[in-house]
Write a protein that holds these residues in place. Structure first.
Motif, PDB file in Angstrom:
ATOM      1  N   MET A  65       0.810  -1.214   0.000  1.00  7.52           N
ATOM      2  CA  MET A  65       0.000   0.000   0.000  1.00  7.52           C
ATOM      3  C   MET A  65       0.846   1.267   0.000  1.00  7.52           C
ATOM      4  O   MET A  65       0.390   2.305  -0.470  1.00  7.52           O
ATOM      5  N   ILE A  66       2.066   1.192   0.493  1.00  4.05           N
ATOM      6  CA  ILE A  66       2.926   2.379   0.522  1.00  4.05           C
ATOM      7  C   ILE A  66       3.182   2.885  -0.893  1.00  4.05           C
ATOM      8  O   ILE A  66       3.233   4.083  -1.133  1.00  4.05           O
ATOM      9  N   TYR A  67       3.306   1.960  -1.856  1.00  5.14           N
ATOM     10  CA  TYR A  67       3.531   2.360  -3.244  1.00  5.14           C
ATOM     11  C   TYR A  67       2.294   3.038  -3.826  1.00  5.14           C
ATOM     12  O   TYR A  67       2.387   4.059  -4.509  1.00  5.14           O
ATOM     13  N   LEU A  68       1.134   2.461  -3.556  1.00  4.16           N
ATOM     14  CA  LEU A  68      -0.107   3.038  -4.060  1.00  4.16           C
ATOM     15  C   LEU A  68      -0.348   4.408  -3.439  1.00  4.16           C
ATOM     16  O   LEU A  68      -0.703   5.358  -4.144  1.00  4.16           O
ATOM     17  N   LYS A  69      -0.138   4.517  -2.142  1.00  3.62           N
ATOM     18  CA  LYS A  69      -0.357   5.804  -1.478  1.00  3.62           C
ATOM     19  C   LYS A  69       0.593   6.868  -2.011  1.00  3.62           C
ATOM     20  O   LYS A  69       0.193   8.021  -2.214  1.00  3.62           O
ATOM     21  N   THR A  70       1.836   6.481  -2.252  1.00  5.60           N
ATOM     22  CA  THR A  70       2.788   7.432  -2.811  1.00  5.60           C
ATOM     23  C   THR A  70       2.356   7.862  -4.206  1.00  5.60           C
ATOM     24  O   THR A  70       2.398   9.050  -4.536  1.00  5.60           O
ATOM     25  N   LEU A  71       1.930   6.907  -5.010  1.00  7.78           N
ATOM     26  CA  LEU A  71       1.469   7.224  -6.359  1.00  7.78           C
ATOM     27  C   LEU A  71       0.249   8.146  -6.324  1.00  7.78           C
ATOM     28  O   LEU A  71       0.170   9.115  -7.091  1.00  7.78           O
ATOM     29  N   LEU A  72      -0.678   7.882  -5.423  1.00  8.80           N
ATOM     30  CA  LEU A  72      -1.863   8.736  -5.298  1.00  8.80           C
ATOM     31  C   LEU A  72      -1.492  10.141  -4.830  1.00  8.80           C
ATOM     32  O   LEU A  72      -2.075  11.130  -5.288  1.00  8.80           O
ATOM     33  N   LYS A  73      -0.517  10.238  -3.930  1.00  4.34           N
ATOM     34  CA  LYS A  73      -0.050  11.560  -3.499  1.00  4.34           C
ATOM     35  C   LYS A  73       0.563  12.321  -4.666  1.00  4.34           C
ATOM     36  O   LYS A  73       0.337  13.522  -4.825  1.00  4.34           O
ATOM     37  N   ILE A  74       1.331  11.634  -5.476  1.00  2.00           N
ATOM     38  CA  ILE A  74       1.958  12.265  -6.642  1.00  2.00           C
ATOM     39  C   ILE A  74       0.884  12.781  -7.606  1.00  2.00           C
ATOM     40  O   ILE A  74       0.954  13.915  -8.082  1.00  2.00           O
ATOM     41  N   ILE A  75      -0.117  11.954  -7.864  1.00  2.00           N
ATOM     42  CA  ILE A  75      -1.202  12.370  -8.753  1.00  2.00           C
ATOM     43  C   ILE A  75      -1.952  13.563  -8.148  1.00  2.00           C
ATOM     44  O   ILE A  75      -2.287  14.525  -8.849  1.00  2.00           O
ATOM     45  N   GLY A  76      -2.198  13.510  -6.846  1.00  2.00           N
ATOM     46  CA  GLY A  76      -2.880  14.613  -6.170  1.00  2.00           C
ATOM     47  C   GLY A  76      -2.102  15.912  -6.265  1.00  2.00           C
ATOM     48  O   GLY A  76      -2.672  16.975  -6.537  1.00  2.00           O
ATOM     49  N   ILE A  77      -0.796  15.838  -6.050  1.00  2.00           N
ATOM     50  CA  ILE A  77       0.042  17.034  -6.156  1.00  2.00           C
ATOM     51  C   ILE A  77      -0.041  17.601  -7.571  1.00  2.00           C
ATOM     52  O   ILE A  77      -0.165  18.817  -7.758  1.00  2.00           O
ATOM     53  N   ALA A  78       0.012  16.734  -8.568  1.00  2.00           N
ATOM     54  CA  ALA A  78      -0.048  17.195  -9.959  1.00  2.00           C
ATOM     55  C   ALA A  78      -1.362  17.924 -10.242  1.00  2.00           C
ATOM     56  O   ALA A  78      -1.359  19.014 -10.831  1.00  2.00           O
ATOM     57  N   TYR A  79      -2.480  17.345  -9.816  1.00  2.00           N
ATOM     58  CA  TYR A  79      -3.777  17.976 -10.053  1.00  2.00           C
ATOM     59  C   TYR A  79      -3.923  19.284  -9.286  1.00  2.00           C
ATOM     60  O   TYR A  79      -4.405  20.280  -9.827  1.00  2.00           O
ATOM     61  N   ILE A  80      -3.525  19.290  -8.031  1.00  2.00           N
ATOM     62  CA  ILE A  80      -3.676  20.500  -7.223  1.00  2.00           C
ATOM     63  C   ILE A  80      -2.778  21.619  -7.738  1.00  2.00           C
ATOM     64  O   ILE A  80      -3.207  22.776  -7.822  1.00  2.00           O
ATOM     65  N   ALA A  81      -1.550  21.286  -8.106  1.00  2.00           N
ATOM     66  CA  ALA A  81      -0.646  22.303  -8.647  1.00  2.00           C
ATOM     67  C   ALA A  81      -1.199  22.871  -9.950  1.00  2.00           C
ATOM     68  O   ALA A  81      -1.173  24.087 -10.169  1.00  2.00           O
ATOM     69  N   GLU A  82      -1.707  22.016 -10.812  1.00  2.00           N
ATOM     70  CA  GLU A  82      -2.282  22.480 -12.075  1.00  2.00           C
ATOM     71  C   GLU A  82      -3.500  23.359 -11.833  1.00  2.00           C
ATOM     72  O   GLU A  82      -3.659  24.409 -12.458  1.00  2.00           O
ATOM     73  N   PHE A  83      -4.365  22.949 -10.919  1.00  2.00           N
ATOM     74  CA  PHE A  83      -5.572  23.720 -10.595  1.00  2.00           C
ATOM     75  C   PHE A  83      -5.190  25.097 -10.055  1.00  2.00           C
ATOM     76  O   PHE A  83      -5.717  26.115 -10.496  1.00  2.00           O
ATOM     77  N   GLY A  84      -4.244  25.122  -9.115  1.00  2.00           N
ATOM     78  CA  GLY A  84      -3.803  26.398  -8.550  1.00  2.00           C
ATOM     79  C   GLY A  84      -3.160  27.292  -9.597  1.00  2.00           C
ATOM     80  O   GLY A  84      -3.420  28.502  -9.643  1.00  2.00           O
ATOM     81  N   ALA A  85      -2.336  26.705 -10.455  1.00  2.00           N
ATOM     82  CA  ALA A  85      -1.673  27.490 -11.496  1.00  2.00           C
ATOM     83  C   ALA A  85      -2.697  28.067 -12.474  1.00  2.00           C
ATOM     84  O   ALA A  85      -2.555  29.218 -12.913  1.00  2.00           O
ATOM     85  N   SER A  98       3.778  29.741 -12.976  1.00  2.00           N
ATOM     86  CA  SER A  98       4.895  28.845 -13.281  1.00  2.00           C
ATOM     87  C   SER A  98       5.651  28.443 -12.034  1.00  2.00           C
ATOM     88  O   SER A  98       6.180  27.319 -11.971  1.00  2.00           O
ATOM     89  N   LYS A  99       5.692  29.297 -11.030  1.00  2.00           N
ATOM     90  CA  LYS A  99       6.343  28.924  -9.762  1.00  2.00           C
ATOM     91  C   LYS A  99       5.543  27.839  -9.050  1.00  2.00           C
ATOM     92  O   LYS A  99       6.119  26.927  -8.451  1.00  2.00           O
ATOM     93  N   ILE A 100       4.226  27.921  -9.104  1.00  2.00           N
ATOM     94  CA  ILE A 100       3.382  26.878  -8.502  1.00  2.00           C
ATOM     95  C   ILE A 100       3.634  25.548  -9.202  1.00  2.00           C
ATOM     96  O   ILE A 100       3.776  24.508  -8.553  1.00  2.00           O
ATOM     97  N   GLU A 101       3.697  25.574 -10.532  1.00  2.00           N
ATOM     98  CA  GLU A 101       3.964  24.346 -11.278  1.00  2.00           C
ATOM     99  C   GLU A 101       5.340  23.778 -10.935  1.00  2.00           C
ATOM    100  O   GLU A 101       5.498  22.571 -10.780  1.00  2.00           O
ATOM    101  N   MET A 102       6.340  24.652 -10.790  1.00  2.00           N
ATOM    102  CA  MET A 102       7.679  24.189 -10.432  1.00  2.00           C
ATOM    103  C   MET A 102       7.674  23.545  -9.042  1.00  2.00           C
ATOM    104  O   MET A 102       8.266  22.488  -8.833  1.00  2.00           O
TER     105      MET A 102
END
Length: 129
Positions: A65-85, A98-102
């Motif tokens: 589950m640690i791998y799945l949770k890490t993958l889900l966190k990565i996907i969440g960060i990508a979506y949230i960063a894109e939404f905020g940007a 662009s700083k938010i995306e970075m």
């Protein structure tokens, strides 16, 4: 057909923004931001269902589950960063967007390092000595 509701909300918000933008640009921005947040909040329930299915599949397949949770966190960060940007871009602040995306990319790399390390260790073990 829930997508029709989301598209309808987006179209109504767009018309309102176009009408209000010339006289009250701040209100137009608030409408755009509020619409984006409403759509995001609506989708959270759908995302929760997807996460449950993925957790069930990972459990059945024996994936830790640690791998799945890490993958889900990565996907969440990508979506949230894109939404905020996108929201910041709507306000006309391209440099901050662009700083938010970075920042999102850096956080993704931080989370990915343990998985990358495990993959490299596994490959090294498979290679002849």
């Amino acid at each position: 057909m829930e997508i029709i509701q989301i598209v309808g909300l987006g179209l109504i918000a767009t018309v309102l923004i176009l009408v209000i933008k010339e006289t009250k640009p701040l209100f137009a921005f608030l409408i755009a931001t509020s619409t984006g947040i409403l759509i995001f909040l609506y989708l959270i329930g759908k995302i929760g269902g997807i996460i449950e299915v993925l957790e069930d599949l990972a459990d059945k397949s024996g994936v830790e589950m640690i791998y799945l949770k890490t993958l889900l966190k990565i996907i969440g960060i990508a979506y949230i960063a894109e939404f905020g940007a996108q929201i910041v871009r709507d306000a006309g602040q391209e440099s901050i967007a662009s700083k938010i995306e970075m920042a999102g990319k850096v956080f993704i790399m931080v989370l990915a390092i343990p998985i990358i390390s495990i993959i490299v260790e596994t490959v090294i073990k498979l290679l002849p000595a």
